[in-house]
Write a protein that holds these residues in place. Sequence first.
Motif, PDB file in Angstrom:
ATOM      1  N   LEU A 189       0.856  -1.178   0.000  1.00 19.34           N
ATOM      2  CA  LEU A 189       0.000   0.000   0.000  1.00 19.34           C
ATOM      3  C   LEU A 189       0.898   1.236   0.000  1.00 19.34           C
ATOM      4  O   LEU A 189       1.584   1.516   0.987  1.00 19.34           O
ATOM      5  CB  LEU A 189      -0.907   0.012   1.227  1.00 19.34           C
ATOM      6  N   LEU A 190       0.911   1.969  -1.110  1.00 22.23           N
ATOM      7  CA  LEU A 190       1.845   3.077  -1.258  1.00 22.23           C
ATOM      8  C   LEU A 190       1.511   4.238  -0.330  1.00 22.23           C
ATOM      9  O   LEU A 190       2.411   4.937   0.143  1.00 22.23           O
ATOM     10  CB  LEU A 190       1.851   3.558  -2.710  1.00 22.23           C
ATOM     11  N   GLN A 191       0.241   4.484  -0.062  1.00 21.85           N
ATOM     12  CA  GLN A 191      -0.126   5.635   0.766  1.00 21.85           C
ATOM     13  C   GLN A 191       0.313   5.470   2.216  1.00 21.85           C
ATOM     14  O   GLN A 191       0.661   6.432   2.892  1.00 21.85           O
ATOM     15  CB  GLN A 191      -1.635   5.861   0.698  1.00 21.85           C
ATOM     16  N   THR A 192       0.273   4.238   2.713  1.00 21.96           N
ATOM     17  CA  THR A 192       0.630   4.000   4.118  1.00 21.96           C
ATOM     18  C   THR A 192       1.977   3.306   4.267  1.00 21.96           C
ATOM     19  O   THR A 192       2.398   3.033   5.397  1.00 21.96           O
ATOM     20  CB  THR A 192      -0.453   3.145   4.783  1.00 21.96           C
ATOM     21  N   ASN A 193       2.629   2.984   3.116  1.00 26.52           N
ATOM     22  CA  ASN A 193       3.916   2.282   3.138  1.00 26.52           C
ATOM     23  C   ASN A 193       3.826   0.931   3.844  1.00 26.52           C
ATOM     24  O   ASN A 193       4.804   0.447   4.424  1.00 26.52           O
ATOM     25  CB  ASN A 193       4.999   3.140   3.815  1.00 26.52           C
ATOM     26  N   GLU A 194       2.660   0.305   3.787  1.00 27.91           N
ATOM     27  CA  GLU A 194       2.504  -1.036   4.354  1.00 27.91           C
ATOM     28  C   GLU A 194       2.886  -2.070   3.298  1.00 27.91           C
ATOM     29  O   GLU A 194       2.424  -2.002   2.155  1.00 27.91           O
ATOM     30  CB  GLU A 194       1.070  -1.259   4.802  1.00 27.91           C
ATOM     31  N   VAL A 195       3.702  -3.040   3.704  1.00 30.83           N
ATOM     32  CA  VAL A 195       4.167  -4.092   2.799  1.00 30.83           C
ATOM     33  C   VAL A 195       3.776  -5.439   3.384  1.00 30.83           C
ATOM     34  O   VAL A 195       4.080  -5.738   4.541  1.00 30.83           O
ATOM     35  CB  VAL A 195       5.682  -4.022   2.584  1.00 30.83           C
ATOM     36  N   ASN A 196       3.082  -6.221   2.592  1.00 35.25           N
ATOM     37  CA  ASN A 196       2.717  -7.580   2.991  1.00 35.25           C
ATOM     38  C   ASN A 196       3.555  -8.534   2.150  1.00 35.25           C
ATOM     39  O   ASN A 196       3.135  -9.006   1.100  1.00 35.25           O
ATOM     40  CB  ASN A 196       1.222  -7.816   2.774  1.00 35.25           C
ATOM     41  N   ASP A 197       4.778  -8.780   2.612  1.00 37.94           N
ATOM     42  CA  ASP A 197       5.723  -9.625   1.876  1.00 37.94           C
ATOM     43  C   ASP A 197       5.581 -11.053   2.376  1.00 37.94           C
ATOM     44  O   ASP A 197       6.152 -11.442   3.401  1.00 37.94           O
ATOM     45  CB  ASP A 197       7.150  -9.117   2.085  1.00 37.94           C
ATOM     46  N   ARG A 198       4.809 -11.831   1.684  1.00 39.38           N
ATOM     47  CA  ARG A 198       4.506 -13.186   2.135  1.00 39.38           C
ATOM     48  C   ARG A 198       5.693 -14.110   1.886  1.00 39.38           C
ATOM     49  O   ARG A 198       6.422 -13.949   0.910  1.00 39.38           O
ATOM     50  CB  ARG A 198       3.276 -13.722   1.404  1.00 39.38           C
ATOM     51  N   PRO A 199       5.881 -15.111   2.739  1.00 39.08           N
ATOM     52  CA  PRO A 199       6.971 -16.061   2.507  1.00 39.08           C
ATOM     53  C   PRO A 199       6.698 -16.924   1.278  1.00 39.08           C
ATOM     54  O   PRO A 199       5.541 -17.133   0.879  1.00 39.08           O
ATOM     55  CB  PRO A 199       6.971 -16.907   3.785  1.00 39.08           C
ATOM     56  N   LEU A 200       7.750 -17.406   0.657  1.00 45.31           N
ATOM     57  CA  LEU A 200       7.598 -18.313  -0.470  1.00 45.31           C
ATOM     58  C   LEU A 200       6.865 -19.574  -0.019  1.00 45.31           C
ATOM     59  O   LEU A 200       7.072 -20.061   1.091  1.00 45.31           O
ATOM     60  CB  LEU A 200       8.961 -18.699  -1.037  1.00 45.31           C
ATOM     61  N   TYR A 201       5.998 -20.093  -0.869  1.00 42.41           N
ATOM     62  CA  TYR A 201       5.371 -21.368  -0.517  1.00 42.41           C
ATOM     63  C   TYR A 201       5.416 -22.303  -1.723  1.00 42.41           C
ATOM     64  O   TYR A 201       5.180 -21.929  -2.863  1.00 42.41           O
ATOM     65  CB  TYR A 201       3.950 -21.194   0.023  1.00 42.41           C
TER      66      TYR A 201
END
Length: 661
Positions: A534-546
């Motif tokens: 989310l660019l506006q809040t700088n939130e990153v949901n970097d999920r682990p590889l599966y």
Amino acid sequence: MMNRVLRPVFLLPIALLAPLLTVAQIQESGGGPGAGILKGILTDATTQQPLAYATVTLFSLPDSTATTGAITDETGAFELYAKPGKYYLRAQFLSYRSAFKGDITVTQNGPATDLGSIALDSDATMIDEVVVRAEKSQVHFDLDKKVFNVGKDLANRGGSAADVLDNVPSVTVDVEGNVSLRGSENVRILIDGKPSGLTSFGSNGLEQLPANMIDRVEVITNPSARYEAEGMSGIINIVLKKDRQQGINGTVDLTGGIPDEHGASINLNLRRNRFNFFTNYGLRYRNSPGKNSLYQEFYSGDTTFITDLRGERRRSGWSNNLRFGADYFFSPKSTLTSSFSWRRSNQDNYSLIRYNDFLNDLSNPTGITRRSDNESEIEPNLEYSLNYKKTFEREGHELSADFRYQDNSEREISDFREQYFTATGELSGQPDLEQRSDNNESERNTIFQLDYVQPFGKDGKWEAGLRSGIRSLRNDFIVEEFADNAWQTLPGLSNNVLYDENIHAAYGIVGNKFDRFSWQTGLRVELADVKTELLQTNEVNDRPLYLNFFPSAHLNYDLPNENALQISYSRRIRRPGFRELNPFSAIHRRPQLLGRQPQPQPRIHGCLRNRPPETLGKRLPVFVCLLPVYHRRYRTHTSATVRHLCYHPPDQPRNAQQLRI
């Protein structure tokens, strides 16, 4: 000696099916503990003959949601399993008018409800004597798919890809263009075996593809390891025509229809020595009216808030589809193909919704709200592909490599206006609410694929392949409201989302045939890397590889008179899509926003199904109980939900087993 060996082999699929036939029959989406049974027969209204392989769909009331469906057997009979509630039923068959049966009530653990005979009227019109010659669409079954050869069927000519799919058994296309396979919209649609920009955003892309560009449709309800594991209900592969005749040849089509639907298309092909040039262009215009209704009740303590919604809509616009390319033949068995596709659609859509609000019951109206939505939609798509195919001396021995790049985008601009009235229909004096939204989506998709097939023995073969898909999407969504003589951004609804998805896969398949018995088994391995920001809040949901493994198996036993007994198993996955990871991606009606869960997980399921022979019950009565079986077992941690501003239903992790007979 061979016959002695085949007897236990023939009985093996029956032994595998026997335990399933003794389990309580539970529909894929309508079954469960306490489910009720609906049964009936579809017949021709004129001849009273049963209609085999017609489609029956059950819709819940009052929201008209499709809950389950079935295909009639060769006697025209069907059975459905549904949870307690009120429903209505729709019956459909090619060249017949749809029939509806309403006021259906299913009670918990009650006796089976017999709907009796439901007659369908022919959709034919008597005209003066006309001689018509056309290719008839043919159907044949492969080990892992059903193939429908469209040819020049007059039922499809002049329409779009959506019209073609709507004529394919077990596939339905609603008025909005949403495609369902066996009642589920979670189906993967491919063009020439690859993802296409036509299906990237929304459901209108198939309207841009003229039907005369389609050679055949492959319906793969239980895909093998050769195909992507995405798509819980299966895969629909649309194969386009490829004309390589010597010289210059082509076709021109003009179409017209009511309500307004007009189009023109041209197909040209030039073959000179080692080069083959081809081009297709299609232009379509449509203006489609429609209506909808919705009844909702919301509970808060002893108070019930009721909304009766009535809506009208109109979707209209132009679409263009251009495809050109060339083949270069290094030799009769070695070909390099390069092609470019450009598609663009411009639509103007308008909807008007009337909300009638009540308190506790319909005799106590509290007010009326009218909300209009004037939307313009622009959708350009670009696609480039490069393909190399090498065939060898032995038939079926081939190597193919494919590169594909897609650049797709869509922009939707909507102007909303709400007006408020008293229960008697007079203006309430409350100022109108004015809002507008601008939704800009873009997608870039790069695909590399390598496939190799090697025959062995008389009928055996093994396959192997690699695939990498690199996908990047961006959604810039803004909602504004007019207040204090100025447009003001609503911060809780506007966002800018980046979504990156990289999936790498490898597969292997081996199969063979011994007399009447054929088999195929395979394994696919997929490594997924998904990231959302989310660019506006700088939130990153970097999920682990599966990493996931997807086995598949198909068994087939040939019977006399071109019949066959089939049973197959596959493991599939449904990964959270871009729209499900986007906190807010659309604003629709007054009380409703389309929202998503913050941490949805991929859902994996195993699927077991069989296809009995079409006339087995006539020739071998002992097996008349072998109806098509579809067993699905899936697991999931959480799934996407639609959030209402005034009501938040709970969402619990689910584990389920489903069986459909």
